[in-house]
Design an enzyme around this catalytic site. Structure first.
Site, PDB file in Angstrom:
ATOM      1  N   ASN A 120       0.839  -1.195   0.000  1.00 31.44           N
ATOM      2  CA  ASN A 120       0.000   0.000   0.000  1.00 31.44           C
ATOM      3  C   ASN A 120       0.878   1.251   0.000  1.00 31.44           C
ATOM      4  OD1 ASN A 120      -1.224  -2.338   1.229  1.00 31.44           O
ATOM      5  ND2 ASN A 120      -3.008  -1.092   1.604  1.00 31.44           N
ATOM      6  N   TRP A 130      -7.241 -10.610   1.419  1.00 34.68           N
ATOM      7  CA  TRP A 130      -8.080 -11.347   2.372  1.00 34.68           C
ATOM      8  C   TRP A 130      -9.427 -11.710   1.752  1.00 34.68           C
ATOM      9  CZ3 TRP A 130      -4.559  -7.677   3.857  1.00 34.68           C
ATOM     10  CH2 TRP A 130      -3.665  -8.020   4.872  1.00 34.68           C
ATOM     11  N   CYS A 166      -1.322 -11.590   7.407  1.00 33.99           N
ATOM     12  CA  CYS A 166      -0.538 -10.987   8.500  1.00 33.99           C
ATOM     13  C   CYS A 166       0.805 -11.661   8.782  1.00 33.99           C
ATOM     14  CB  CYS A 166      -1.369 -10.894   9.771  1.00 33.99           C
ATOM     15  SG  CYS A 166      -1.840 -12.489  10.474  1.00 33.99           S
ATOM     16  N   ASP A 197     -12.826   2.155  14.429  1.00 34.92           N
ATOM     17  CA  ASP A 197     -13.296   3.509  14.730  1.00 34.92           C
ATOM     18  C   ASP A 197     -12.696   4.102  16.006  1.00 34.92           C
ATOM     19  OD1 ASP A 197     -14.635   1.764  16.332  1.00 34.92           O
ATOM     20  OD2 ASP A 197     -16.632   2.216  15.572  1.00 34.92           O
ATOM     21  N   ASN A 199     -12.791   3.384  19.233  1.00 34.11           N
ATOM     22  CA  ASN A 199     -13.518   3.549  20.499  1.00 34.11           C
ATOM     23  C   ASN A 199     -13.227   2.431  21.502  1.00 34.11           C
ATOM     24  OD1 ASN A 199     -14.857   1.475  19.276  1.00 34.11           O
ATOM     25  ND2 ASN A 199     -16.877   2.432  19.222  1.00 34.11           N
ATOM     26  N   ASP A 218     -15.398  -2.906  12.195  1.00 35.64           N
ATOM     27  CA  ASP A 218     -14.680  -3.629  13.253  1.00 35.64           C
ATOM     28  C   ASP A 218     -14.660  -5.129  12.952  1.00 35.64           C
ATOM     29  OD1 ASP A 218     -14.468  -1.245  14.587  1.00 35.64           O
ATOM     30  OD2 ASP A 218     -15.841  -1.753  16.209  1.00 35.64           O
ATOM     31  N   HIS A 224      -3.725 -12.825  14.963  1.00 36.26           N
ATOM     32  CA  HIS A 224      -3.047 -11.809  14.164  1.00 36.26           C
ATOM     33  C   HIS A 224      -1.574 -11.841  14.569  1.00 36.26           C
ATOM     34  CE1 HIS A 224      -1.994  -8.320  11.968  1.00 36.26           C
ATOM     35  NE2 HIS A 224      -1.960  -7.489  12.982  1.00 36.26           N
ATOM     36  N   ASP A 247       3.902  -3.267  13.261  1.00 37.91           N
ATOM     37  CA  ASP A 247       2.961  -4.114  12.541  1.00 37.91           C
ATOM     38  C   ASP A 247       2.933  -3.689  11.071  1.00 37.91           C
ATOM     39  OD1 ASP A 247       0.882  -5.665  11.631  1.00 37.91           O
ATOM     40  OD2 ASP A 247      -0.446  -5.242  13.324  1.00 37.91           O
ATOM     41  N   ASN A 287      -6.990  -5.611  23.912  1.00 41.18           N
ATOM     42  CA  ASN A 287      -7.778  -5.259  25.086  1.00 41.18           C
ATOM     43  C   ASN A 287      -9.150  -4.666  24.837  1.00 41.18           C
ATOM     44  OD1 ASN A 287      -7.629  -5.551  27.825  1.00 41.18           O
ATOM     45  ND2 ASN A 287      -5.827  -4.261  28.046  1.00 41.18           N
ATOM     46  N   ASP A 289     -13.129  -4.095  24.280  1.00 42.54           N
ATOM     47  CA  ASP A 289     -14.327  -4.803  24.732  1.00 42.54           C
ATOM     48  C   ASP A 289     -15.100  -5.266  23.502  1.00 42.54           C
ATOM     49  OD1 ASP A 289     -13.731  -4.494  27.344  1.00 42.54           O
ATOM     50  OD2 ASP A 289     -15.257  -2.985  27.795  1.00 42.54           O
ATOM     51  N   GLU A 342      -6.670  -4.492  35.623  1.00 40.96           N
ATOM     52  CA  GLU A 342      -6.866  -4.500  34.169  1.00 40.96           C
ATOM     53  C   GLU A 342      -8.006  -3.553  33.778  1.00 40.96           C
ATOM     54  OE1 GLU A 342      -8.855  -5.834  30.469  1.00 40.96           O
ATOM     55  OE2 GLU A 342      -9.632  -6.312  32.461  1.00 40.96           O
ATOM     56  N   TYR A 418      -9.339 -16.724   8.426  1.00 42.76           N
ATOM     57  CA  TYR A 418      -8.855 -16.613   9.814  1.00 42.76           C
ATOM     58  C   TYR A 418      -9.248 -15.268  10.427  1.00 42.76           C
ATOM     59  CZ  TYR A 418      -4.911 -13.470   8.727  1.00 42.76           C
ATOM     60  OH  TYR A 418      -4.141 -12.397   8.365  1.00 42.76           O
TER      61      TYR A 418
END
Length: 583
Positions: A120, A130, A166, A197, A199, A218, A224, A247, A287, A289, A342, A418
């Site tokens: 890219n 993918w 990846c 996004d 968040n 998302d 990964h 990455d 991490n 949610d 955490e 995957y």
């Protein structure tokens, strides 16, 4: 502090004109205590700079698999290719003088090269794909080493090599950075979030039948792979030095380019997401949610099924130093999942990103988050997970209440990539169940090999989902991502391996299914054991037939070396294995 690269060397005596002695290449030096990449542990220097073989972990968190990779950073033309890579970056093209003046700095080069390894923006090395369709190039799972990729890039006049996913980007970046003297390793994160996004939340959507919908940007990947490189962070301070996340997989732009990192691993663990570079994205990968929604396409209404804060970032893995084993580094990325510490760090990260005070209309209400389901469910595996065999599962449902419940269950199984992107529907069914108070019931599910064989992707992954509609209660989503294993392949050395002496190798494969397999090809590579890649065509194999292929290698270096084998046929693409050979 000198910039790395190729230098001209000449000598001059008195007033005579200088005589050229040729050129030399200056690299980073992890053995030197004054260097930004200084690594005090010698065994780690051996592994992370000098070792040309690696193991990359894949599969999913319930079922971790691995395969070997030939980094080959000291082979043939690789150093020249790595040097020319620096001169092809956008940074160099836009301002060569400034770019070159920064080449003493591993954090600068790590960032630049994370952009150059993907195609890219800059006609970089590897083109990602993918889609599940790989016409006009190689399936990403068929590569076994970086050498072939880097050499193809140069041979084609620096046209991007097709195709990568990846682990290919991470493996090629490992080769390039080790070649330049920066200690580097690959890291696999299971249940890895791609938070598009920003968040710190990933949203997954399902329809009433339990089909996983491709809605929103998302996603959660089964795994990964990225990199960690070792260097000081004089821009951030001593506590942020050490392992840095880079990455090269093109997921989100950073500074207008597909590049990511270096993000200090220590900063990620402490929720310091405001520190350079790309902290929020990497923090979310381990991490975020997870919110699961039911989406009604007719009305556009979405209802929260449930949310989970312990789903993302599992069994973070890398190869052990000096041995072929897996080491779990999850605790280096975050405090124990579900612990108060955490959650505090998660809140701290949200606050730093200004997410705590901002009203988010897409977020679920507190009431939605706190709703308690009447039943619980899970899928259990009830047999072997192997391509070519039937898939046996149990759906286990338990009534958590003290009154009877009626549940309508819609089940689906899809083949996926995957990245959990659904590709083909394999099976669906629905049942209606009554559960007595506190009762647990099991429902067997069998998906036969002929049912899934045509639909399976080369990632060999299946997502099974049961959306349970409890009468007069809230919906419960049960899902499981399954990765099937390939049948085994065996390598034997028929003699002792000695430098410059021919030794025979035998590779054995038994066709495990009751139909013929065709288009059989064996690929072999291994630094210090053979030059380049050996490719052998093998005749078709009838049902249950055994194939034995013999070939000779001439080792060129002493010590522990690794032979990598990749066997492919029409029914089983890319069965990989490796064998350690003491020369």
């Amino acid at each position: 502090k000198a910039i790395i690269g190729r230098y001209k060397l000449s000598v001059q005596s008195g007033s005579s004109s200088p005589t050229s002695l040729g050129t030399f290449v200056l690299l980073f030096n992890p053995w030197s205590s004054g260097d930004d990449v200084f690594m005090p542990n010698k065994a780690e220097c051996e592994e992370y700079v000098l070792e040309e073989f690696g193991i990359i972990f894949a599969g999913n968190k319930n079922h971790i698999s691995s395969f070997g990779w030939n980094f080959g950073q000291f082979q043939g033309d690789i150093l020249n290719i790595c040097l020319s890579m620096m001169d092809r970056s956008l940074y160099y093209r836009q301002d060569p003088i400034t770019d070159v003046s920064h080449r003493h700095d591993p954090k600068y080069l790590g960032r630049v090269l994370s952009a150059m390894v993907n195609a890219n923006d800059d006609q970089g090395v590897v083109l990602g794909n993918w889609s599940g369709k790989f016409e006009g190039g190689k399936n990403p799972s068929s590569w076994t080493g970086s050498g072939e990729i880097l050499q193809s890039w140069k041979k084609s006049g620096f046209q991007p090599v097709k195709y990568g996913q990846c682990w290919v980007f991470a493996a090629v970046l490992t080769t390039v950075l080790r070649c330049l003297g920066i200690p580097t390793r690959t890291i696999t994160n299971f249940s890895s979030a791609h938070d598009a996004d920003g968040n710190l939340r990933v949203d997954e959507f399902y329809d009433a039948d339990g089909n996983h919908l491709e809605r929103g940007a998302d996603s959660v990947w089964n795994f990964h792979v990225w990199n960690e490189s070792w260097f000081t962070r004089n821009d951030l301070g001593p506590s942020y030095s050490g392992w840095q996340v880079l990455d090269a997989t093109p997921q989100e732009e950073s500074g207008g380019i597909y590049q990511c990192g270096p993000a200090s691993r220590h900063a990620i663990k402490e929720g310091e997401v405001d520190l350079d570079y790309d902290g929020p994205f990497v923090f979310a990968e381990v991490n975020a949610d997870c919110m699961y929604w039911n989406y009604d396409s007719a009305t556009g209404k979405k209802t929260l099924i449930f949310s989970k804060s312990t789903e993302i970032g599992d069994s973070i893995s890398t190869k052990a130093v000096g041995r072929d084993a897996r080491v779990d580094v999850t605790s280096d990325y975050k405090y124990e999942e579900g612990s108060a510490k955490e959650r505090d760090i998660f809140k701290k990260a949200r606050k730093k990103l200004g997410l705590e005070d901002k009203f988010d209309p897409t977020a679920p209400t507190q009431e939605e988050i706190e709703q308690k389901p009447d039943i619980s469910g899970k899928f259990k595996v009830a047999g072997s997970l192997e391509v070519g065999k039937d898939l046996s599962l149990l759906l286990v449902l338990e009534n958590l209440q003290s009154d009877a419940k009626t549940v309508n269950v819609n089940m689906t199984a899809w083949s996926t990539l995957y990245t959990r992107r659904p590709i083909n529907e394999i099976w669906k069914d629905s049942i209606s169940v009554t559960l007595a108070p506190k009762e647990e019931k099991q429902f067997p599910i069998k998906i036969k090999y002929p049912e899934y064989q045509q639909q399976l992707t080369t990632d060999k992954t299946i997502q099974v989902t049961a959306l349970c509609h409890v009468v007069d209660g809230i919906q419960v989503l049960v899902q499981r991502n399954i990765t099937l294993d390939n049948p085994a392949i065996d390598i034997q050395l028929l003699g002792e391996a000695k430098v410059n002496k021919e030794v025979a190798v035998e590779v054995v494969f038994i066709n495990p299914i009751d139909t013929e397999v065709t288009d059989c090809v064996l690929q072999v590579e291994g630094c210090g054991l053979l030059q380049g890649i050996l490719e052998l065509r093998i005749p078709p194999l009838k049902a249950s037939e055994k194939s034995s292929t013999k070939f000779k290698i001439i080792p060129s270096e002493a010590g522990p070396k690794h032979l990598l084998v990749n066997f492919s046929c029409d029914k089983f693409p890319d069965i990989k294995t490796f064998k350690m050979v003491n020369v």
